[in-house]
Design a protein around this motif. Structure first.
Motif, short mmCIF file in Angstrom:
data_model
loop_
_atom_site.label_atom_id
_atom_site.label_comp_id
_atom_site.label_asym_id
_atom_site.label_seq_id
_atom_site.Cartn_x
_atom_site.Cartn_y
_atom_site.Cartn_z
N SER A 81 65.12 36.48 -43.43
CA SER A 81 64.49 35.15 -43.41
C SER A 81 65.17 34.20 -42.44
N ILE A 82 66.42 34.43 -42.11
CA ILE A 82 67.17 33.48 -41.30
C ILE A 82 67.41 33.98 -39.88
N LEU A 83 67.83 35.22 -39.73
CA LEU A 83 68.21 35.73 -38.41
C LEU A 83 67.05 35.79 -37.43
N LEU A 84 65.84 35.77 -37.91
CA LEU A 84 64.68 35.73 -37.01
C LEU A 84 64.62 34.41 -36.23
N PHE A 85 65.18 33.36 -36.80
CA PHE A 85 65.04 32.02 -36.24
C PHE A 85 66.32 31.46 -35.65
N LYS A 86 67.47 32.05 -35.98
CA LYS A 86 68.75 31.61 -35.42
C LYS A 86 69.71 32.79 -35.47
#
Length: 124
Positions: A81-86
């Motif tokens: 959920s997070i590493l896709l965006f940062k």
């Protein structure tokens, strides 16, 4: 939309430390370590309108601390959920720790202190 949201929309952030939520925790359950109120800033930080956009626009490195027994969020989904965006994110998992237990877990606090020492310097 509330008054503080309107003020922030026009760039006035003077009142962001104003308490907007208070918890009526009986004195018999208080030990001096609890949070009895949330400021507007804390509320907005905990619940961004669009976490994906917020992550993409965050310039600083990010530490996400997750308890494996989090009863509010699914710990195993943080990476996807997070590493896709940062990409500049450290995700630290703490075994047998709950959602709010992360805030009083000694190993979590030590890990946060180490991370802040390594990443917390502002480059100006």
């Amino acid at each position: 939309m509330n008054v503080l949201s309107v003020l922030n929309a026009v760039g006035l952030r003077t009142f962001n430390a104003t308490p907007v939520m208070r918890f009526n925790l009986p004195k018999t359950y208080q030990n001096g370590c609890e949070t009895l109120a949330y400021s507007y800033r804390l509320m907005k930080g905990m619940h961004p309108l669009n976490y994906k956009e917020s992550l993409m626009h965050t310039q600083a490195p990010v530490l996400v601390m997750v308890g494996t027994h989090d009863e509010s969020l699914t710990a195993s989904e943080f990476e996807s959920s997070i590493l896709l965006f940062k990409q500049d994110v450290t995700i630290a998992y703490f075994k047998q720790v709950t959602h709010l237990g992360i805030m009083v877990n000694e190993s979590a606090m030590q890990a946060a202190a180490r991370w802040i020492t390594e990443h917390g310097q502002n480059e100006s």
